[in-house]
Enzyme design. Structure first.
Site, PDB file in Angstrom:
ATOM      1  CB  SER A 156      -0.876   0.015   1.259  1.00 14.46           C
ATOM      2  OG  SER A 156      -1.575   1.235   1.355  1.00 14.46           O
ATOM      3  CE1 TYR A 169      -3.938  -1.966   5.669  1.00 13.67           C
ATOM      4  CE2 TYR A 169      -3.213   0.238   5.048  1.00 13.67           C
ATOM      5  CZ  TYR A 169      -3.714  -1.004   4.695  1.00 13.67           C
ATOM      6  OH  TYR A 169      -3.992  -1.292   3.376  1.00 13.67           O
TER       7      TYR A 169
END
Ligand code: NAP
Length: 263
Positions: A156, A169
């Site tokens: 990501s 995250y």
């Protein structure tokens, strides 16, 4: 750019031996879109995730459209690390080999700026990073031995800076990105390709209900970008590609300013 095989007549395409792929985290979103796309391109795919009903429905849809068995499913929780080597053997035998492995499983819990919760952070780390290590070690060993194969990790843009909103995250994706780069350094010399995918916002269950989804794209659009990168043996891609520019800017924001941003 058009690839030579784009111009082949259909009967010639259909006698090419089909490639075989595993997608871990295929029950929804980007993983499901990739499963549909790869099957359309003639791959035989093994689809893994926890939600058996979604996996079965996806396999039925793909196989009905193809008119033959192109997708098979396995119910699997990536935190069941010890089952991975045996499962990889079983799936590879069922597919008759393996050309492409995609690790896509990932979770993100919305968390408030005042919340510090180890249990959630541990869960994120287990799914996004430790599960990836369990699979990528086994797959890398196999491809290293075979001197062939392609590995794709869905990381990501979040892995590029430590944002206030989602610390664990972001850290899990930073670790995954770094691990994939190291795998590439090890495996390129053995003829194995490693692709790191850095999506920006993609409209899936993960982003449902969230606001300010700048440059958001559909899962199908992300899957198309990823498939193109697989074919071209790319090393790192952003999807949508505008995120390359956005992250160039974000990476260079001074910490004095960055730590005051509440996103
Ligand atoms: N959407 C975005 O904006 C965005 C942006 C950047 C990166 N990404 C990354 O893209 C990947 C796909 O996310 P998505 O947006 O498509 O969200 P999604 O629809 O929620 O898909 C997540 C996938 O991960 C699987 N998964 C979660 N926990 C698992 C577990 N314990 N064991 C096995 N599989 C598990 C889910 O399957 P089950 O629940 O059935 O197990 C599902 O197939 C993730 O790695 C995510 O971090 C997404």
């Amino acid at each position: 750019m058009a690839q030579p095989e784009d111009n082949l007549p259909d009967p010639v395409k259909s006698i090419r031996p089909s490639k075989r792929a595993i997608i871990v985290g295929a029950s929804s979103g980007i993983g499901a879109a990739l499963a549909r796309r790869l099957a359309e391109e003639g791959y035989r795919v093994a689809l893994l995730a926890r939600r058996a009903d979604l996996l079965s429905a996806l396999c039925e849809e793909i196989n009905a459209r193809a008119g033959e068995i192109r997708a098979i499913s396995y119910v699997h929780d990536v935190t069941d690390y010890d089952s991975v080597p045996g499962l990889l053997q079983e799936i590879t035998a069922a597919l008759g080999g393996l050309d492409l492995f995609i690790y896509n499983s990932g979770i993100l819990f919305p968390s408030g700026m005042k919340h510090f919760e180890f249990e959630k952070d541990r869960r994120i780390t287990e799914v996004n990073y430790l599960g990836a290590l369990a699979w990528l070690n086994s797959v890398a060993a196999m491809f290293h031995r075979l001197k062939a194969g392609q590995i794709v990790g869905i990381s990501s843009v979040a892995g590029e800076r430590g944002r206030a909103g989602t610390p664990a995250y972001n850290a899990s994706k930073a670790a995954l990105t770094c691990y994939l780069e190291a795998l590439r350094s090890r495996l390129t010399r053995r003829g194995v390709h490693v692709l790191t995918v850095k999506p920006g916002y993609v409209l899936t269950d993960m982003t449902q209900g969230r606001k300010n989804l700048y440059f958001a794209i559909t899962a199908e659009r992300a899957a198309a970008d990823i498939y193109k990168a697989i074919r071209r043996h790319k090393q790192v891609i952003y999807t949508a590609s505008i995120w390359w520019l956005v992250m160039l800017v974000v990476r260079n924001i001074s910490s004095i300013i960055f730590r005051r941003l509440s996103f």
